[in-house]
Enzyme design. Structure first.
Site, PDB file in Angstrom:
ATOM      1  N   CYS B 123       0.934  -1.168  -0.024  1.00  0.00           N
ATOM      2  CA  CYS B 123      -0.109  -0.004  -0.033  1.00  0.00           C
ATOM      3  C   CYS B 123       0.913   1.194   0.052  1.00  0.00           C
ATOM      4  CB  CYS B 123      -0.974   0.097   1.271  1.00  0.00           C
ATOM      5  SG  CYS B 123      -1.956   1.451   1.348  1.00  0.00           S
ATOM      6  N   CYS B 126      -0.303   4.478   2.521  1.00  0.00           N
ATOM      7  CA  CYS B 126      -0.636   4.225   3.739  1.00  0.00           C
ATOM      8  C   CYS B 126      -0.172   2.785   4.341  1.00  0.00           C
ATOM      9  CB  CYS B 126      -1.863   4.924   4.281  1.00  0.00           C
ATOM     10  SG  CYS B 126      -3.407   4.030   3.401  1.00  0.00           S
TER      11      CYS B 126
END
Lengths: 98, 214
Positions: B123, B126
């Site tokens: 990701c 985040c």
């Protein structure tokens, strides 16, 4: 009440990620903006995180797609092989036909 | 705010590494800045009768009880039952719920490793992670170094994890940037049919479910 509109893109369609000049809770990373890829999955309609982050929870919901890119089109990185791919989710308003 | 470079200078290290990313900020007495703020907020909410301490404890338990054992259960079921595997690949969430695991995410996309394909999850923005079935992500998963490098130079990242992927294998990186969450379905061992579920589950590590191991 509007009737459900058919999604703009189908699996296999070539698309380009727009480089929208937006600030705030934008979920489209810079490395795919302006890049061309292929739709590989339709995920359904989801509320736009750009709206949700400022408390706007009433919609509208956007079509969300998984878009596949060749790694060669994203990075100049010799260890990436020609068959290597990256897949990322892109909301409809960030896409145009390519 | 303490940013104690005197006690933690880069010159102390004899190896090259990325700049530190502060995951927590604590003072010399070990107080976490964020914890102090949260404790104060919790005190206010409890004193106003909006929250009770047992409710907070219950939520923390809910957050911390899922773990890799759930992901392993899903994978072993798919290894042993080919029809289940097809359902899992076509709709991860409903197939996972089918075996009694609660899924909080909008959807779990299950991506299958084969002889010719390897999948890696990250990701970049985040720390999106299929927490319902894997628990909380490891600290390296949320480090800026992993998030930036897993998309750009994934083969180098994998080799640093000890996986030298054959050049002929297709590597697919999934950036979990929006509403989907991802689970890698590793390849079943050849002896899967002979082993019982308990033994098979022991083979399904967190790293294999993220794709940093094969």
């Amino acid at each position: 009440m509007s009737t459900a509109k058919a999604a703009r893109f189908a699996i296999g369609d070539r698309v380009r990620v727009l480089d929208l000049d937006k600030s705030g809770h934008v979920r489209i990373p810079a490395y795919v903006r302006g890049k061309c890829g292929k739709i590989v999955q339709y995920c359904g309609k989801y509320l736009n995180p750009e709206d949700l982050s400022i408390g706007k929870t009433s919609g509208p919901a956007f079509d969300l797609y998984r878009v596949e890119f060749t790694q060669a089109s994203l990075w100049d990185e010799p260890r990436n092989q020609s068959q290597d791919r990256l897949i990322i989710e892109i909301y409809d308003h960030w896409l145009t036909a390519a | 705010m303490h940013n104690d470079h005197e006690n933690h200078s880069h010159e102390d290290h004899d190896h090259q590494h990325e700049d530190h990313e502060a995951l927590v900020v604590e003072d010399d007495a070990g107080n976490l800045e964020s914890q102090i703020i949260i404790d104060a907020l919790q005190d206010v909410l409890i004193s106003k009768g909006l929250l009770t301490a047992p409710e907070v404890t219950k939520e923390i338990e809910k957050l911390e009880s899922p773990g890799v054992h759930l992901g392993a259960k899903v994978v072993v079921k798919a290894w042993k039952d080919s029809e289940y595997k097809q359902r899992l690949l076509s709709n991860g969430k409903s197939a996972i719920q089918e075996i009694g695991v609660a899924v909080g995410e909008a959807q779990i996309v299950v991506v299958e490793n084969t002889d010719t394909v390897h999948n890696l999850i990250t990701c970049t923005l985040c720390s999106c992670y299929p927490r319902s079935i894997l628990g909380q992500p490891p600290s390296w998963y949320i480090s800026k170094a992993y998030r930036a490098r897993a998309v750009r130079e994934p083969r180098k990242v994998l080799s640093e994890f000890g996986l030298d992927l054959d050049e002929d294998i297709q590597l697919i990186v999934h950036d979990s940037n929006a509403d989907m969450r991802y689970l890698v379905l590793p390849m079943a061992p050849d002896e899967a049919a002979q082993l019982d579920s308990h033994d098979l589950e022991a083979l399904v590590t967190r790293d294999r479910l993220i794709g940093v191991s094969r």
